[in-house]
Design a protein around this motif. Structure first.
Motif, PDB file in Angstrom:
ATOM      1  N   SER A  13       0.029 -11.412  -9.685  1.00 13.20           N
ATOM      2  CA  SER A  13       0.715 -11.512  -8.400  1.00 13.20           C
ATOM      3  C   SER A  13       0.412 -12.874  -7.795  1.00 13.20           C
ATOM      4  O   SER A  13      -0.747 -13.293  -7.756  1.00 13.20           O
ATOM      5  N   THR A  48       3.801 -13.734  -1.809  1.00 10.96           N
ATOM      6  CA  THR A  48       5.134 -13.358  -2.280  1.00 10.96           C
ATOM      7  C   THR A  48       5.450 -11.876  -2.119  1.00 10.96           C
ATOM      8  O   THR A  48       6.617 -11.495  -2.212  1.00 10.96           O
ATOM      9  N   ASP A  49       4.461 -11.018  -1.917  1.00  9.81           N
ATOM     10  CA  ASP A  49       4.648  -9.556  -1.849  1.00  9.81           C
ATOM     11  C   ASP A  49       5.288  -9.000  -3.105  1.00  9.81           C
ATOM     12  O   ASP A  49       5.968  -7.980  -3.072  1.00  9.81           O
ATOM     13  N   THR A  50       5.116  -9.687  -4.232  1.00  9.70           N
ATOM     14  CA  THR A  50       5.613  -9.209  -5.520  1.00  9.70           C
ATOM     15  C   THR A  50       4.516  -9.363  -6.562  1.00  9.70           C
ATOM     16  O   THR A  50       3.550 -10.111  -6.371  1.00  9.70           O
ATOM     17  N   GLY A  60       7.351  -4.578  -6.210  1.00  3.60           N
ATOM     18  CA  GLY A  60       7.371  -4.940  -4.796  1.00  3.60           C
ATOM     19  C   GLY A  60       6.221  -4.286  -4.053  1.00  3.60           C
ATOM     20  O   GLY A  60       5.995  -3.084  -4.197  1.00  3.60           O
ATOM     21  N   LEU A  61       5.485  -5.048  -3.269  1.00  2.50           N
ATOM     22  CA  LEU A  61       4.352  -4.532  -2.506  1.00  2.50           C
ATOM     23  C   LEU A  61       4.832  -3.528  -1.464  1.00  2.50           C
ATOM     24  O   LEU A  61       5.743  -3.812  -0.687  1.00  2.50           O
ATOM     25  N   THR A  62       4.238  -2.318  -1.461  1.00  2.00           N
ATOM     26  CA  THR A  62       4.611  -1.293  -0.488  1.00  2.00           C
ATOM     27  C   THR A  62       3.487  -0.992   0.492  1.00  2.00           C
ATOM     28  O   THR A  62       3.747  -0.534   1.597  1.00  2.00           O
ATOM     29  N   SER A  70      -0.866  -2.325   1.577  1.00  2.00           N
ATOM     30  CA  SER A  70      -2.098  -3.050   1.279  1.00  2.00           C
ATOM     31  C   SER A  70      -3.161  -2.601   2.280  1.00  2.00           C
ATOM     32  O   SER A  70      -2.909  -2.539   3.479  1.00  2.00           O
ATOM     33  N   MET A  99      -3.996  -2.152  -3.123  1.00  2.00           N
ATOM     34  CA  MET A  99      -2.576  -2.428  -2.924  1.00  2.00           C
ATOM     35  C   MET A  99      -1.744  -1.464  -3.768  1.00  2.00           C
ATOM     36  O   MET A  99      -2.179  -1.035  -4.831  1.00  2.00           O
ATOM     37  N   TYR A 156       2.233  -1.054  -5.343  1.00  2.00           N
ATOM     38  CA  TYR A 156       3.506  -1.713  -5.643  1.00  2.00           C
ATOM     39  C   TYR A 156       4.477  -0.660  -6.173  1.00  2.00           C
ATOM     40  O   TYR A 156       4.069   0.332  -6.767  1.00  2.00           O
TER      41      TYR A 156
END
Length: 162
Positions: free
Chosen positions: A72, A76-78, A91-93, A95, A107, A109
Motif C-alpha cells: 500500500s 492513497t487509501d488503496t 480500497g481502504l474501508t 483504519s 486496517m 480493505y
C-alpha cells in the motif's frame, strides 16, 4: 430355567452390538492443511516502486513459502494483492489502532471478492522507515470463510530526489 436363558441371551446380544459399534471403523479425519495450502490463495507481488518522497507498507508471509504479498502506498487509501491468481486493487474501508508512520496498525480493505484485514505490531525504527515485527493478514471471502496469514514487513519511504 428358560426364563434365565432369555435375559442371558439378551445380554449376550447387547454386548455383541456394543462391541461391534466399538470395533467399527472411525470416520477418516480431514487431511492436515500445510502452511503452503493456507497461503495458496495469495500470489507473490512483483517489486513495487515508490516515487521520490513517497512511503509504502510492504508485507511478506512470515513462514514458508516466504513471499511478498501486500503493498500500500501512503496517502492513497488503496492497496494491492494477488488473490486467486489475479492482482487486485483493494480500497481502504476502516483504519484503527495506533498511528504507524502514515498508516494505522489495524486496517480493513475491500475487494470485489471479499475483505482483507491487516493487523500488525510495530518494530524497531530504521533509516527511512520502521519494521513490522509480526502481525496477520486475513482474507474474508463473500462466503464468510476466513484465511489467516502470519506476516512481517516494513514501512519505508523513498528519499526525495535532489
Amino acid at each position: 430355567m428358560q426364563s434365565l436363558r432369555t435375559p442371558h441371551l439378551a445380554m449376550i446380544l447387547m454386548a455383541g452390538i456394543v462391541l461391534t459399534a466399538c470395533a467399527s471403523k472411525p470416520k477418516p479425519e480431514a487431511p492436515a492443511i500445510s502452511a503452503a495450502d493456507v497461503v495458496s490463495r495469495t500470489g507473490e507481488l512483483p517489486p513495487q516502486t515508490l516515487p521520490p518522497g513517497a512511503c509504502g507498507l510492504f508485507l511478506w508471509t512470515n513462514g514458508e513459502p516466504l513471499r511478498f504479498i501486500f503493498f500500500s502506498q501512503a496517502g492513497t487509501d488503496t492497496a494491492v494483492m494477488e488473490i486467486d491468481g489475479e492482482q487486485r486493487a483493494l480500497g481502504l474501508t476502516s483504519s484503527k489502532g495506533e498511528l504507524f508512520g502514515q498508516f494505522m496498525t489495524r486496517m480493513t480493505y475491500a475487494s470485489d471478492n471479499g475483505n482483507v484485514g491487516v493487523s500488525f505490531t510495530p518494530g524497531e525504527q530504521l533509516d527511512g522507515g520502521q519494521r513490522i515485527e509480526g502481525g496477520h493478514l486475513s482474507l474474508v471471502g463473500k462466503d464468510g470463510w476466513e484465511t489467516m496469514i502470519p506476516v512481517f514487513g516494513l514501512s519505508a519511504c523513498q528519499p526525495d530526489s535532489r
